[in-house]
Design an enzyme around this catalytic site. Structure first.
Site, PDB file in Angstrom:
ATOM      1  N   ARG A  65      -9.012  80.563  10.153  1.00  0.00           N
ATOM      2  CA  ARG A  65      -9.393  79.918  11.417  1.00  0.00           C
ATOM      3  C   ARG A  65     -10.668  80.521  11.988  1.00  0.00           C
ATOM      4  O   ARG A  65     -11.397  79.853  12.729  1.00  0.00           O
ATOM      5  CB  ARG A  65      -8.226  79.975  12.414  1.00  0.00           C
ATOM      6  CG  ARG A  65      -7.081  79.035  12.029  1.00  0.00           C
ATOM      7  CD  ARG A  65      -5.898  79.176  12.954  1.00  0.00           C
ATOM      8  NE  ARG A  65      -5.259  80.472  12.847  1.00  0.00           N
ATOM      9  CZ  ARG A  65      -4.192  80.728  12.092  1.00  0.00           C
ATOM     10  NH1 ARG A  65      -3.636  79.775  11.398  1.00  0.00           N
ATOM     11  NH2 ARG A  65      -3.685  81.942  12.044  1.00  0.00           N
ATOM     12  N   GLU A 102       3.153  94.119   8.560  1.00  0.00           N
ATOM     13  CA  GLU A 102       4.478  94.616   8.932  1.00  0.00           C
ATOM     14  C   GLU A 102       5.194  95.184   7.702  1.00  0.00           C
ATOM     15  O   GLU A 102       5.807  96.237   7.742  1.00  0.00           O
ATOM     16  CB  GLU A 102       5.277  93.479   9.571  1.00  0.00           C
ATOM     17  CG  GLU A 102       6.526  93.941  10.265  1.00  0.00           C
ATOM     18  CD  GLU A 102       7.256  92.784  10.941  1.00  0.00           C
ATOM     19  OE1 GLU A 102       6.667  91.692  11.052  1.00  0.00           O
ATOM     20  OE2 GLU A 102       8.412  93.010  11.328  1.00  0.00           O
TER      21      GLU A 102
HETATM   22  P1  AMP Z   1      -3.319  90.953  13.701  1.00  0.00           P
HETATM   23  O1  AMP Z   1      -3.981  91.485  12.455  1.00  0.00           O
HETATM   24  O2  AMP Z   1      -1.916  91.459  13.907  1.00  0.00           O
HETATM   25  O3  AMP Z   1      -4.189  91.130  14.930  1.00  0.00           O
HETATM   26  O4  AMP Z   1      -3.129  89.386  13.480  1.00  0.00           O
HETATM   27  C1  AMP Z   1      -4.220  88.531  13.648  1.00  0.00           C
HETATM   28  C2  AMP Z   1      -4.261  87.456  12.595  1.00  0.00           C
HETATM   29  O5  AMP Z   1      -2.978  86.889  12.351  1.00  0.00           O
HETATM   30  C3  AMP Z   1      -5.153  86.336  13.065  1.00  0.00           C
HETATM   31  O6  AMP Z   1      -5.919  85.878  11.953  1.00  0.00           O
HETATM   32  C4  AMP Z   1      -4.203  85.285  13.578  1.00  0.00           C
HETATM   33  O7  AMP Z   1      -4.653  84.013  13.209  1.00  0.00           O
HETATM   34  C5  AMP Z   1      -2.856  85.595  12.949  1.00  0.00           C
HETATM   35  N1  AMP Z   1      -1.753  85.694  13.926  1.00  0.00           N
HETATM   36  C6  AMP Z   1      -1.043  86.807  14.237  1.00  0.00           C
HETATM   37  N2  AMP Z   1      -0.080  86.558  15.148  1.00  0.00           N
HETATM   38  C7  AMP Z   1      -0.199  85.255  15.461  1.00  0.00           C
HETATM   39  C8  AMP Z   1       0.499  84.373  16.386  1.00  0.00           C
HETATM   40  N3  AMP Z   1       1.515  84.806  17.162  1.00  0.00           N
HETATM   41  N4  AMP Z   1       0.089  83.086  16.454  1.00  0.00           N
HETATM   42  C9  AMP Z   1      -0.935  82.638  15.691  1.00  0.00           C
HETATM   43  N5  AMP Z   1      -1.610  83.392  14.798  1.00  0.00           N
HETATM   44  C10 AMP Z   1      -1.268  84.695  14.674  1.00  0.00           C
END
Ligand code: AMP
Length: 182
Positions: A65, A102
């Site tokens: 995205r 995770e």
């Molecule tokens: P993080 O690495 O944990 O910050 O996760 C960010 C990535 O995971 C981004 O590319 C988001 O598109 C996706 N992502 C994580 N959690 C969500 C959520 N609750 N809703 C939509 N996309 C998420």
């Protein structure tokens, strides 16, 4: 349109899918936002305007995205776009960065010649949660010799700590709206 008004509009256009991709996750789906012409424009404008005079040389978007948003942001800034992709997707020589999920580890990559030393880079993705993905992208930019101007996202999930984590690394963070309690 003020940024406050556009924040309210954007939130209305984001769809929340409970229990996707697994139980307990509230997935913030921006496909409904980017399908809306005014919403897409407001989101891209919101990501662009703080950086109009920030001396950005390149925009780096994180698969997938971040490509949609980052491409539009780069176009509006009149700058080039650099893709940061999942491992094995880029055809030329790459450098990679592992990051923790995770369960387990994932890797993202950038072309080794995509960023020249001293380039000022804006990192773009749709959402920041734990910040693991963006942190790895920032490391790739820095290891390429680039300087991270900022990291910009539509959605912040502040309770998961990602935006605070990037700020602790000295990265300026721009987000357009937040969901508390994620
Ligand atoms: P993080 O690495 O944990 O910050 O996760 C960010 C990535 O995971 C981004 O590319 C988001 O598109 C996706 N992502 C994580 N959690 C969500 C959520 N609750 N809703 C939509 N996309 C998420």
């Amino acid at each position: 349109m003020t940024s406050f008004a556009s924040q309210l509009d954007l939130r209305d256009l984001i769809r929340t899918i409970p229990d996707y991709p697994k139980p307990g996750i509230l997935f913030r789906d921006i496909t409904t936002l980017i399908a809306d012409p005014a919403g897409f424009r407001a989101a891209v404008d919101g990501l662009v305007w703080p950086f109009l005079t920030a001396g950005v040389d390149l925009v780096a978007g994180i698969e997938a995205r971040g490509f949609i948003l980052g491409g539009a942001v780069a176009h509006e800034l009149g700058r080039g776009f650099v893709p940061i992709r999942k491992k094995g997707k880029l055809p030329a020589k790459t450098i990679g960065q592992d990051y923790s999920l995770e369960y387990g580890v994932d890797t993202i990559e950038i072309h080794a010649d995509a960023i020249k030393p001293g380039d000022r880079v804006l990192v773009v993705d749709d959402l920041i949660a734990t910040g693991g993905t963006a942190d790895a992208a920032i490391e790739l930019v820095r290891r390429s010799g680039g300087e991270v101007v900022a990291a910009a996202f539509i959605v912040d999930l502040p309770d998961l700590g990602g935006s605070a984590r990037l700020k602790e690394k000295g990265v300026s963070v721009r987000t357009l709206l937040a969901y508390e309690g994620h």
